[in-house]
Design a protein around this motif. Structure first.
Motif, mmCIF file in Angstrom:
data_model
loop_
_atom_site.group_PDB
_atom_site.id
_atom_site.type_symbol
_atom_site.label_atom_id
_atom_site.label_comp_id
_atom_site.label_asym_id
_atom_site.label_seq_id
_atom_site.Cartn_x
_atom_site.Cartn_y
_atom_site.Cartn_z
ATOM 1 N N LEU A 146 0.833 -1.202 0.000
ATOM 2 C CA LEU A 146 0.000 0.000 0.000
ATOM 3 C C LEU A 146 0.870 1.255 0.000
ATOM 4 O O LEU A 146 0.613 2.212 -0.736
ATOM 5 C CB LEU A 146 -0.940 0.008 1.205
ATOM 6 N N THR A 147 1.926 1.262 0.831
ATOM 7 C CA THR A 147 2.821 2.417 0.874
ATOM 8 C C THR A 147 3.520 2.615 -0.461
ATOM 9 O O THR A 147 3.612 3.750 -0.971
ATOM 10 C CB THR A 147 3.866 2.226 1.988
ATOM 11 N N LEU A 148 4.002 1.532 -1.054
ATOM 12 C CA LEU A 148 4.705 1.626 -2.337
ATOM 13 C C LEU A 148 3.778 2.144 -3.435
ATOM 14 O O LEU A 148 4.136 3.066 -4.187
ATOM 15 C CB LEU A 148 5.262 0.255 -2.713
ATOM 16 N N ILE A 149 2.579 1.574 -3.526
ATOM 17 C CA ILE A 149 1.628 1.994 -4.560
ATOM 18 C C ILE A 149 1.212 3.450 -4.341
ATOM 19 O O ILE A 149 1.097 4.233 -5.297
ATOM 20 C CB ILE A 149 0.396 1.070 -4.556
ATOM 21 N N THR A 150 1.001 3.830 -3.074
ATOM 22 C CA THR A 150 0.604 5.208 -2.777
ATOM 23 C C THR A 150 1.647 6.201 -3.256
ATOM 24 O O THR A 150 1.327 7.210 -3.907
ATOM 25 C CB THR A 150 0.372 5.375 -1.261
ATOM 26 N N TYR A 151 2.917 5.931 -2.964
ATOM 27 C CA TYR A 151 3.977 6.858 -3.366
ATOM 28 C C TYR A 151 4.187 6.852 -4.876
ATOM 29 O O TYR A 151 4.421 7.906 -5.473
ATOM 30 C CB TYR A 151 5.271 6.500 -2.647
ATOM 31 N N LEU A 152 4.099 5.680 -5.499
ATOM 32 C CA LEU A 152 4.322 5.596 -6.943
ATOM 33 C C LEU A 152 3.241 6.320 -7.733
ATOM 34 O O LEU A 152 3.495 6.808 -8.838
ATOM 35 C CB LEU A 152 4.389 4.121 -7.379
ATOM 36 N N ILE A 153 2.033 6.379 -7.186
ATOM 37 C CA ILE A 153 0.940 7.076 -7.881
ATOM 38 C C ILE A 153 0.824 8.533 -7.431
ATOM 39 O O ILE A 153 0.676 9.443 -8.256
ATOM 40 C CB ILE A 153 -0.391 6.331 -7.651
ATOM 41 N N SER A 154 0.903 8.771 -6.129
ATOM 42 C CA SER A 154 0.626 10.105 -5.601
ATOM 43 C C SER A 154 1.687 11.130 -5.975
ATOM 44 O O SER A 154 1.359 12.287 -6.289
ATOM 45 C CB SER A 154 0.490 10.049 -4.072
ATOM 46 N N ALA A 242 -6.002 6.730 0.526
ATOM 47 C CA ALA A 242 -4.594 6.928 0.856
ATOM 48 C C ALA A 242 -3.902 7.872 -0.115
ATOM 49 O O ALA A 242 -2.923 8.529 0.245
ATOM 50 C CB ALA A 242 -3.877 5.577 0.872
ATOM 51 N N PHE A 243 -4.402 7.939 -1.351
ATOM 52 C CA PHE A 243 -3.743 8.768 -2.354
ATOM 53 C C PHE A 243 -4.005 10.254 -2.135
ATOM 54 O O PHE A 243 -3.198 11.093 -2.527
ATOM 55 C CB PHE A 243 -4.226 8.386 -3.760
ATOM 56 N N THR A 244 -5.127 10.595 -1.510
ATOM 57 C CA THR A 244 -5.543 11.990 -1.446
ATOM 58 C C THR A 244 -4.544 12.859 -0.694
ATOM 59 O O THR A 244 -4.058 13.872 -1.212
ATOM 60 C CB THR A 244 -6.931 12.093 -0.782
ATOM 61 N N GLY A 292 6.174 12.828 5.735
ATOM 62 C CA GLY A 292 4.932 12.085 5.918
ATOM 63 C C GLY A 292 5.078 10.594 5.794
ATOM 64 O O GLY A 292 4.114 9.864 6.035
ATOM 65 N N PHE A 293 6.282 10.112 5.453
ATOM 66 C CA PHE A 293 6.456 8.674 5.246
ATOM 67 C C PHE A 293 6.211 7.845 6.502
ATOM 68 O O PHE A 293 5.498 6.830 6.437
ATOM 69 C CB PHE A 293 7.859 8.382 4.705
ATOM 70 N N PRO A 294 6.768 8.221 7.683
ATOM 71 C CA PRO A 294 6.520 7.385 8.870
ATOM 72 C C PRO A 294 5.049 7.201 9.176
ATOM 73 O O PRO A 294 4.596 6.085 9.443
ATOM 74 C CB PRO A 294 7.245 8.136 9.994
ATOM 75 N N GLY A 295 4.283 8.308 9.135
ATOM 76 C CA GLY A 295 2.855 8.190 9.424
ATOM 77 C C GLY A 295 2.135 7.329 8.410
ATOM 78 O O GLY A 295 1.277 6.514 8.764
ATOM 79 N N THR A 296 2.483 7.494 7.135
ATOM 80 C CA THR A 296 1.860 6.686 6.088
ATOM 81 C C THR A 296 2.165 5.214 6.274
ATOM 82 O O THR A 296 1.285 4.355 6.181
ATOM 83 C CB THR A 296 2.349 7.152 4.703
ATOM 84 N N ALA A 300 -0.531 2.271 7.391
ATOM 85 C CA ALA A 300 -0.795 1.153 6.481
ATOM 86 C C ALA A 300 -0.381 -0.167 7.096
ATOM 87 O O ALA A 300 -1.043 -1.188 6.915
ATOM 88 C CB ALA A 300 -0.051 1.379 5.159
ATOM 89 N N PHE A 301 0.707 -0.154 7.866
ATOM 90 C CA PHE A 301 1.253 -1.403 8.391
ATOM 91 C C PHE A 301 0.459 -1.943 9.564
ATOM 92 O O PHE A 301 0.329 -3.146 9.730
ATOM 93 C CB PHE A 301 2.701 -1.165 8.817
ATOM 94 N N PHE A 302 -0.091 -1.070 10.382
ATOM 95 C CA PHE A 302 -0.768 -1.523 11.593
ATOM 96 C C PHE A 302 -2.232 -1.109 11.645
ATOM 97 O O PHE A 302 -3.122 -1.860 11.309
ATOM 98 C CB PHE A 302 -0.045 -0.978 12.834
ATOM 99 N N SER A 303 -2.475 0.142 12.053
ATOM 100 C CA SER A 303 -3.845 0.534 12.402
ATOM 101 C C SER A 303 -4.786 0.553 11.214
ATOM 102 O O SER A 303 -5.972 0.287 11.359
ATOM 103 C CB SER A 303 -3.834 1.914 13.055
ATOM 104 N N GLY A 304 -4.281 0.909 10.032
ATOM 105 C CA GLY A 304 -5.186 1.068 8.906
ATOM 106 C C GLY A 304 -5.761 -0.218 8.366
ATOM 107 O O GLY A 304 -6.665 -0.195 7.542
#
Length: 369
Positions: A146-154, A242-244, A292-296, A300-304
């Motif tokens: 999710l993190t990888l796809i978010t950064y690659l698109i956003s 996640a992209f917004t 913003g990377f740590p929060g993202t 994605a890794f835990f709470s989301g």
């Protein structure tokens, strides 16, 4: 640099202690507990969250020698303990460690956690580390992809929106992003199931687990296909909103940099637009995105992933933590909390070091002097 890293690592110790202490205190006042859960199971009324009764309850108000229906003295502090042997209650308390005072239990927990000894689950007879290892593949898969796809698109989309600010492209992409952010991920997940996972229309995607039955016997290339086949719907549901944030963060950061004097100077010297954008603006604009990377990643890794794991029957760390809280499985609760907090602190440190690597002008060590 080494002194700064050492100080940050040392500061992690009181931070972790504070997190554990606050959580431990909250648990002491929370209703219910593992002893109450066992008593509820024995009485056939297990709800996973049985309330602890204070000294003012009707059980505690009876005389110490009064005998209940079971023939035992029922001066117990636990609801539903009437009729149970007091020695049995004491053995339960000893089994779960509640025969010791709270300060001693906290000190023992801190000592064990410092050696990464998280003990065993109260109700599964499995070590906490083993439970985490079993659930980790699901959370790693959801978080990393999710993190990888978010950064690659956003990031590319945000750059494009900054270059086309105010145009039709910027307007309709913003509309789509805002609508996606407004739709709850779990509702969109249910819609995906109805449409594409055998709900009412198509049966194109599976609903359970990360792999199909017999996955270990598949050829290597089919293992990859099957793995992403199972991840498609959960990642779409999680990534809807996640992209917004990342896209608008990238766009605004680039717009802020583009209007600065050094960009005008570079253009006046005859630099091409790509040279200006990627040679000058990109490095400075990406600083806030990296922040913003740590929060993202942590989200994605835990709470989301909790609701998505539940809807798609993915047995990951989010679901494990939630069930542990409901069942009052305190070793798992505190063990996962400790690991989550430690990972978050380490990622924040890595983020700061990345700041310094991208922009040598940033010197956190000098600022602390």
């Amino acid at each position: 640099m080494s002194a700064y890293i050492a100080r940050r690592i040392l500061l992690m110790i009181p931070t972790l202690l504070g997190i554990l202490f606050v959580s431990f205190v909250v648990v002491q006042f929370a209703p219910g507990g593992p002893v109450e859960r066992v008593i509820a199971q024995l009485s056939g009324a297990d709800t996973g969250g049985t309330s602890r009764i204070s000294g003012g309850s009707d059980f505690a108000q009876r005389a110490p020698g009064q005998v209940g229906a079971g023939g035992d003295a029922i001066n117990s502090k636990y609801r539903g303990a009437q009729g149970l042997d007091p020695d049995f209650i004491k053995k339960l308390e000893a089994q779960f460690g509640f025969d010791k005072p709270a300060p001693e239990r906290f000190a023992l927990m801190v000592w064990n956690f410092a050696r990464f000894d998280f003990g065993k689950s109260y109700f599964r007879d499995v070590s906490v580390i083993q439970l985490i290892k079993e659930k980790l593949p699901v959370s790693i898969s959801l978080g990393i992809w999710l993190t990888l796809i978010t950064y690659l698109i956003s990031i590319p989309l945000g750059i494009r929106k900054a270059m086309k600010d105010g145009t039709r492209l910027d307007t309709w992409t913003s509309t789509v992003l805002v609508l996606g952010y407004a739709i709850p991920g779990f509702l969109f997940a249910i819609l995906l199931i109805i449409l594409f996972a055998g709900g009412s229309f198509f049966n194109w995607f599976p609903l359970r687990g990360l792999t199909s039955d017999g996955w270990s016997d598949f050829p290597w290339y089919w293992k990859i296909v099957d793995y992403f086949w199972h991840l498609t719907l959960p990642l779409i549901a999680m990534g809807l909103g996640a992209f917004t944030t990342m896209t608008f963060l990238t766009k605004n950061s680039f717009l802020d940099e583009i209007r600065k004097q050094y960009v005008m100077t570079a253009r006046a010297k005859g630099c091409s637009e790509n040279r200006v954008l990627y040679g000058h603006v990109f490095r400075n604009a990406m600083l806030i995105v990296i922040a913003g990377f740590p929060g993202t990643f942590i989200h994605a890794f835990f709470s989301g992933s909790l609701l998505i794991e539940t809807i798609f029957s993915l047995d990951g760390l989010g679901l494990l933590s939630f069930e542990s809280v409901l069942n009052r499985d305190y070793p798992v609760v505190f063990g996962t909390l400790y690991i989550f907090s430690l990972v978050g602190l380490v990622i924040n440190l890595i983020s700061d070091l990345t700041y310094m690597w991208i922009d040598p002008r940033i010197d956190f060590e000098a600022r602390e002097v």
